[in-house]
Design a protein around this motif. Structure first.
Motif, short mmCIF file in Angstrom:
data_model
loop_
_atom_site.label_atom_id
_atom_site.label_comp_id
_atom_site.label_asym_id
_atom_site.label_seq_id
_atom_site.Cartn_x
_atom_site.Cartn_y
_atom_site.Cartn_z
N MET A 50 -16.17 -22.47 10.07
CA MET A 50 -15.01 -21.59 10.18
C MET A 50 -14.53 -21.50 11.63
SD MET A 50 -12.85 -19.57 8.63
CE MET A 50 -13.46 -18.82 7.13
N LYS A 53 -12.39 -24.33 12.46
CA LYS A 53 -11.05 -24.17 11.89
C LYS A 53 -10.23 -23.20 12.74
CE LYS A 53 -7.77 -22.61 9.06
NZ LYS A 53 -6.79 -21.65 9.54
N PRO A 77 -4.39 -19.17 11.00
CA PRO A 77 -5.38 -18.46 10.19
C PRO A 77 -4.82 -17.15 9.63
CG PRO A 77 -5.84 -18.17 12.52
CD PRO A 77 -4.70 -19.14 12.43
N GLU A 81 -10.00 -14.74 7.38
CA GLU A 81 -10.87 -15.71 8.05
C GLU A 81 -11.63 -15.05 9.20
OE1 GLU A 81 -8.66 -19.38 8.90
OE2 GLU A 81 -7.31 -18.82 7.27
N CYS A 124 -9.34 -14.62 -0.47
CA CYS A 124 -8.96 -16.03 -0.35
C CYS A 124 -8.68 -16.64 -1.72
CB CYS A 124 -10.05 -16.80 0.37
SG CYS A 124 -9.80 -18.58 0.43
N TYR A 128 -4.86 -18.05 -2.64
CA TYR A 128 -4.57 -19.47 -2.85
C TYR A 128 -4.56 -19.88 -4.33
CZ TYR A 128 -4.99 -20.17 2.15
OH TYR A 128 -4.80 -20.11 3.51
N TYR A 158 -4.41 -27.60 0.73
CA TYR A 158 -5.06 -26.63 1.61
C TYR A 158 -5.84 -25.59 0.81
CZ TYR A 158 -5.43 -23.64 5.74
OH TYR A 158 -5.89 -22.90 6.77
N GLY A 159 -5.27 -25.12 -0.29
CA GLY A 159 -5.94 -24.12 -1.12
C GLY A 159 -7.22 -24.66 -1.73
N TRP A 162 -9.97 -24.62 0.77
CA TRP A 162 -10.53 -23.28 0.92
C TRP A 162 -11.41 -22.91 -0.27
CZ3 TRP A 162 -11.65 -21.35 5.09
CH2 TRP A 162 -10.81 -21.35 6.19
N TYR A 163 -11.05 -23.38 -1.44
CA TYR A 163 -11.89 -23.10 -2.61
C TYR A 163 -13.27 -23.76 -2.47
CZ TYR A 163 -8.73 -20.56 -5.70
OH TYR A 163 -7.96 -19.59 -6.27
N PHE A 165 -14.78 -24.22 0.39
CA PHE A 165 -15.49 -23.36 1.34
C PHE A 165 -15.98 -22.09 0.64
CE2 PHE A 165 -15.59 -19.82 4.31
CZ PHE A 165 -16.43 -20.30 5.30
N VAL A 166 -15.13 -21.50 -0.19
CA VAL A 166 -15.49 -20.27 -0.90
C VAL A 166 -16.68 -20.52 -1.83
CG1 VAL A 166 -14.70 -18.66 -2.69
CG2 VAL A 166 -13.25 -19.15 -0.73
#
Length: 197
Positions: A50, A53, A77, A81, A124, A128, A158-159, A162-163, A165-166
């Motif tokens: 993170m 990023k 960001p 985040e 998040c 997204y 991009y979403g 992030w998914y 990462f989640v």
């Protein structure tokens, strides 16, 4: 050194059944302390991902220009985040709690993980979900004009990044809570045994 002469009976290791055994709650405590330390390590790894990023935004705020980072065109960001990054501070509280077997500190650690760990991740997911749904439900035969609605970074949605990462972060947080809960059970059992004595 090896002993010479006659060996005394009972010292060849066959008497292990008569030796004292470690109580279950102490075994459980040691196991979950080790697991929680691994979870904290992976939490730190995700924090550095993170931080990488967020590096473009941090350098912009400090008025530092590095061409290689600027060329990556990292999107700005969102507040979640930075909020999620605060959850790293909780790891020090958790490590202090397991060092001293402190139930109060461990409870605070668990509440903090729920608030600062899972809270931003949930935001998040909700933020997204539209982009991810449009990307997953788009038809390959459609023209490329529908891609304008989907935010891309380096050609990837991009979403969806992030998914990913989640998914990793939520697993780490879940195992942190699971190990902490097991530690609380073990420490309470130990406390109940002390009161019974």
């Amino acid at each position: 050194m090896s002993s010479r002469g006659v060996m005394v009976t009972g010292t060849n290791g066959a008497d292990f059944e008569h030796r004292e055994k470690i109580a279950f709650q102490y075994q459980l405590s040691a196991l979950n302390k080790s697991r929680l330390k691994y979870c904290v390590f992976f939490h730190h790894v995700l924090f550095f991902v993170m931080l990488a990023k967020l590096s473009a935004d941090i350098l912009d705020r400090l008025d530092i220009f590095i061409l290689e980072i600027e060329e990556l065109q990292i999107p700005q960001p969102l507040w979640w985040e930075y909020t999620w990054c605060l959850s790293l501070l909780l790891s020090f509280l958790g490590l202090a709690a397991i060092k001293r077997n402190n139930i109060k500190q461990l409870r605070r650690y668990m509440y903090g993980i729920v608030a600062l760990g899972f809270g931003p991740l949930l935001y998040c997911i909700l933020y997204y979900c539209g982009d991810v749904w449009r990307y997953l439900s788009r038809d390959e035969d459609e023209d490329d004009s529908s891609e304008v609605e989907i935010e891309l970074w380096q050609g990837y949605p991009y979403g969806l990044l992030w998914y990913a990462f989640v998914l990793l972060a939520s697993q780490v947080h879940f195992f942190q809570l699971y190990s902490s809960y097991n530690l609380l059970k073990a420490w309470r059992a130990r406390g109940a045994l002390r009161k019974a004595d």
